[in-house]
Motif scaffolding. Structure first.
Motif, PDB file in Angstrom:
ATOM      1  N   TYR A  40      -7.522  -0.834  -6.790  1.00 22.58           N
ATOM      2  CA  TYR A  40      -6.085  -0.448  -6.544  1.00 22.58           C
ATOM      3  C   TYR A  40      -5.713  -1.776  -5.567  1.00 22.58           C
ATOM      4  O   TYR A  40      -4.426  -2.307  -5.759  1.00 22.58           O
ATOM      5  N   THR A  41      -6.114  -1.963  -4.650  1.00 19.01           N
ATOM      6  CA  THR A  41      -5.578  -3.231  -3.709  1.00 19.01           C
ATOM      7  C   THR A  41      -5.687  -4.375  -4.268  1.00 19.01           C
ATOM      8  O   THR A  41      -5.105  -5.290  -3.966  1.00 19.01           O
ATOM      9  N   SER A  42      -6.739  -4.652  -5.319  1.00 21.04           N
ATOM     10  CA  SER A  42      -7.050  -5.985  -6.088  1.00 21.04           C
ATOM     11  C   SER A  42      -5.795  -6.026  -6.769  1.00 21.04           C
ATOM     12  O   SER A  42      -5.164  -7.031  -7.018  1.00 21.04           O
ATOM     13  N   ARG A  43      -5.170  -4.998  -7.397  1.00 23.88           N
ATOM     14  CA  ARG A  43      -3.832  -5.047  -8.283  1.00 23.88           C
ATOM     15  C   ARG A  43      -2.691  -5.413  -7.503  1.00 23.88           C
ATOM     16  O   ARG A  43      -1.698  -6.057  -7.779  1.00 23.88           O
ATOM     17  N   LEU A  44      -2.744  -4.715  -6.228  1.00 30.17           N
ATOM     18  CA  LEU A  44      -1.635  -5.220  -4.986  1.00 30.17           C
ATOM     19  C   LEU A  44      -1.543  -6.654  -4.856  1.00 30.17           C
ATOM     20  O   LEU A  44      -0.450  -7.065  -4.553  1.00 30.17           O
ATOM     21  N   TRP A  81       0.976  -1.046  -0.051  1.00 28.14           N
ATOM     22  CA  TRP A  81       0.021   0.120  -0.072  1.00 28.14           C
ATOM     23  C   TRP A  81       0.855   1.274  -0.105  1.00 28.14           C
ATOM     24  O   TRP A  81       2.097   1.299   0.917  1.00 28.14           O
ATOM     25  N   ASN A  82       0.634   2.197  -0.930  1.00 27.67           N
ATOM     26  CA  ASN A  82       1.216   3.267  -1.113  1.00 27.67           C
ATOM     27  C   ASN A  82       0.224   4.877  -0.947  1.00 27.67           C
ATOM     28  O   ASN A  82      -0.580   4.590  -2.169  1.00 27.67           O
ATOM     29  N   ASP A  83       0.101   5.486  -0.132  1.00 27.95           N
ATOM     30  CA  ASP A  83      -0.848   6.619  -0.246  1.00 27.95           C
ATOM     31  C   ASP A  83      -0.862   7.598  -1.627  1.00 27.95           C
ATOM     32  O   ASP A  83      -1.880   7.764  -1.994  1.00 27.95           O
ATOM     33  N   LYS A  84       0.417   7.565  -1.976  1.00 31.22           N
ATOM     34  CA  LYS A  84       0.337   8.535  -3.353  1.00 31.22           C
ATOM     35  C   LYS A  84       0.008   7.688  -4.293  1.00 31.22           C
ATOM     36  O   LYS A  84      -0.520   8.003  -5.353  1.00 31.22           O
ATOM     37  N   GLU A  85       0.221   6.390  -4.411  1.00 33.84           N
ATOM     38  CA  GLU A  85      -0.424   5.543  -5.547  1.00 33.84           C
ATOM     39  C   GLU A  85      -1.433   5.230  -5.583  1.00 33.84           C
ATOM     40  O   GLU A  85      -2.492   5.145  -6.879  1.00 33.84           O
ATOM     41  N   ALA A  86      -2.175   5.135  -4.438  1.00 35.35           N
ATOM     42  CA  ALA A  86      -3.769   5.210  -4.287  1.00 35.35           C
ATOM     43  C   ALA A  86      -4.300   6.119  -4.540  1.00 35.35           C
ATOM     44  O   ALA A  86      -5.804   5.860  -4.944  1.00 35.35           O
ATOM     45  N   ALA A  87      -3.959   7.370  -4.333  1.00 38.83           N
ATOM     46  CA  ALA A  87      -4.536   8.862  -4.423  1.00 38.83           C
ATOM     47  C   ALA A  87      -5.413   8.879  -5.813  1.00 38.83           C
ATOM     48  O   ALA A  87      -6.488   9.180  -5.884  1.00 38.83           O
TER      49      ALA A  87
END
Ligand code: ZN
Length: 657
Positions: free
Chosen positions: A22-26, A5-11
């Motif tokens: 996003y988290t599915s891709r993670l 998880w990365n806040d910047k990436e999730a934004a």
């Protein structure tokens, strides 16, 4: 295992569904969690419909999407109320369940929802993540897996004994969850299957998955079952191409269609295949029911295809219901082969198929070795595996594939494949479903394509050793050779006989003639083993029937090659190998014909470039693709009863006619 998880990436991912993407891709980024379409995720979202009414939708991963590359439209929105009511039914057949899932979507273009949709619906959390995490499976698939899982997780997870995927599993989970959920419950373990995590936010649910799997990893480490045995095995030096091609033929006959056989001689695969206990540990069953169709119930140890097929038939007969709906047996050929010499080989209807099966088995090997170290690998019973293998929904997947391509499961080799006619042949063969090996002296050949059904090898075809190596690589990568396109050649600058040097003559003969003799000779044992018969297409030349002045070496070499092909047709007919030639002329879209050269030649004849290109009876331009399509067709069913034919592809040439 670390949270990615990365806040910047999730934004930039908007809203609840965006974060679900996003988290599915993670999860998808980690092969040890999900692999090739395995695993699924969901989010529950309250929305207003067109009529202004409030409703809650379950957005669940659709089939055909893998988590790593999923987009918002990869999630299928379904009325959750309907799913919750269904979960209370005493009985629902899986086809009925699928019908319900499909008819209660709210977007007509949404993909088919995961069969685990109801299971996602019954868990009362906004976000639900499901994986078949290797570490968890290594623990559940042991004799005392249940007590180990309880020891690791306590009441942090609800534990559900194995039930086959489908409606019964969803119902069982609903009951078990209602009975066992506690304040600190953050997940659910499905024995011999996988793990769920859930939470109020996408991040919470995802990070709980990471935590739960990390606990399993730590547990394995504590019992010295995490680090895999060091592998330093070396492949045997002896050539294996004939043995592999023979095995592939037998597999194809047993399966009823040509198959690709992909051998993996890496140290880890060899070490696994050479384990003392391989005959025991490899014969228990797959790591999760999800893998049955890919890997079959068990791999074949050694090379006795007949014995394997017999055992498979026995397994089928023992477990197939004798009732009113008899099942039809799938082909009895193995999909994974473990062998002391060539390591782990996988079998598929295409190279991509075989590659996916290898990815899955590579991870199965790790899971088996960890479970073995922990105290003994124990997969599902043969009956449980049969039920999944012959499950209506899985069967539907198999027949849903449509007609296989004309060269599906077959292997072709093209020489001089980096450009021009050779490259066009690679394209035409790939388009017909063949796995293709391209040879060229130009290093660009290796990067021509990056796909599992293409192998580019830098090879000087005049060098016998390099040719043999190329055939060896072909057999190791794809299992054998069905089709050969002899294309490599040179067209030297014009030179009349009175000034033709012996050196120049030799050079042309070596490439245009001798190299083809060597390749034909060395390829013959492989072509002979081609399941549907071997095929050779020789790219000849108009110069065979109609030579030109100034091209003595070229014309003589192509004429000799033509005669060689005719003799080969006579000699190899009994081996079911066909060999046909085509004679192109004036193919200008190749490297040697630059715009400059074309203009000079056209001017020489007092023509425009356009007129010059179409200087034939039909007044058409002949392209590399035209030649390649004919070359591929000559390997196909249209020419099944033709050998030693010579077909011009030149727009009609008065001297040839
Ligand atoms: Zn699952």
């Amino acid at each position: 295992m670390k949270s990615l998880w990365n806040d910047k990436e999730a934004a930039p991912f908007p809203g609840d569904l965006g974060l679900r993407v996003y988290t599915s891709r993670l999860l998808g980024r980690d092969n040890t969690l999900v692999l090739h379409g395995g695993g699924n995720t969901s989010v529950k979202i309250a929305e207003k419909n067109l009529l202004g009414e409030d409703e809650t939708l379950l957005y669940v991963k659709g089939s055909g999407w893998d988590l790593e590359h999923i987009e918002a439209e990869g999630f299928s929105p379904i009325h959750i109320d309907r799913l919750l009511k269904l979960a209370k039914l005493k009985k629902l057949s899986d086809p009925q369940m699928m019908n319900e899932l499909l008819t209660h979507r709210v977007r007509a273009s949404a993909p088919t929802p995961s069969v685990e949709a109801i299971l996602h619906a019954i868990l009362p959390y906004q976000y639900v993540d499901h994986t078949h995490a290797d570490a968890v499976i290594a623990i559940t698939n042991t004799a005392d897996g249940l007590s180990r899982i309880r020891e690791i997780y306590g009441d942090n997870v609800v534990v559900v004994p194995y039930v086959m995927p489908g409606f019964d599993l969803a119902r069982r989970c609903a009951e078990q969850f209602a009975a066992d959920v506690r304040k600190n419950t953050i997940g659910m373990v499905l024995m011999n299957h996988g793990i769920f995590s859930f939470g109020k936010t996408a991040q919470e649910s995802y990070e709980r998955m990471i935590d739960l799997v990390t606990w399993a990893e730590n547990y394995l480490a504590k019992y010295k079952a995490w680090v895999l045995p060091e592998a330093s095995e070396k492949p045997m030096e002896k050539p294996l191409r004939r043995e592999l091609a023979g095995l592939r033929r037998e597999l194809s006959v047993t399966a009823g269609f040509p198959v690709i056989l992909a051998a993996h001689e890496d140290a880890a695969s060899l070490a696994f295949a050479r384990r003392e206990d391989i005959a025991t540990i490899s014969q228990q069953g797959p790591a999760t029911p999800d893998h049955v169709l890919r890997t079959k119930r068990v791999p074949m140890v050694g090379r006795d295809v007949k014995a394997y097929a017999e055992a498979y038939k026995k397994y089928f007969n023992e477990h197939a219901p004798k009732a009113k709906e008899p099942k039809t047996m799938l082909d009895p050929a193995p999909r994974v082969i473990l062998d002391r010499e060539f390591g782990v080989a996988t079998v598929g209807r295409s190279a991509k198929d075989a590659a996916i099966t290898y990815d899955i088995y590579a991870q199965t090997m790790e899971v088996i070795q960890r479970a073995t170290a922990l105290g003994g690998w124990q997969a599902l019973s043969a009956k449980d595996i049969f039920d999944v293998e012959y499950w209506d929904l899985e069967q539907a997947k198999l027949v849903g594939g449509g007609r296989p391509p004309v060269f599906g499961g077959e292997v072709a080799l093209v020489t001089g494949a980096a450009s021009g006619i050779g490259k066009a042949c690679v394209d035409s063969l790939l388009a017909r479903g063949a796995a293709v090996v391209g040879l060229d002296i130009n290093p660009a050949i290796t990067g021509l394509y990056s796909r599992p059904d293409y192998l580019g090898l830098v090879s000087d075809v005049t060098d016998e050793k390099q040719l043999i190596e190329a055939l060896e690589k072909t057999a190791c990568t794809f299992g054998g050779l069905d089709m050969l396109i002899l294309n490599a050649g040179i067209f030297p600058p014009g030179c009349r006989i009175d000034s033709l040097t012996t050196m120049e003559w030799d050079k042309v003969m070596r490439l245009n003639l001798d190299a083809n003799l060597m390749l034909l000779r060395e390829a013959h044992p492989l072509l002979k083993l081609a399941p549907k018969g071997g095929r050779v297409t020789v790219i000849g030349s108009k110069n065979v029937p109609a030579p030109g002045p100034g091209a003595a070496a070229y014309s003589a070499s192509k004429a000799a090659l033509n005669q060689l092909a005719r003799v080969a047709a006579l000699e190899w007919g009994a081996d079911n190998i066909r060999i046909n030639s085509l004679h192109p002329n004036a193919v200008f879209d190749t490297g040697i014909w630059t715009e400059e050269v074309l203009q000079a030649r056209a001017k020489h004849y007092g023509l425009t470039v356009e007129q010059y290109k179409k200087r034939n009876v039909l007044k058409v331009e002949v392209t590399s693709r035209d030649v390649a399509e004919l070359a591929a067709e000559m390997c196909g069913p249209l020419f099944a009863k033709t050998t030693a034919a010579q077909v011009p592809v030149d727009g009609g040439n008065e001297r040839v006619i």
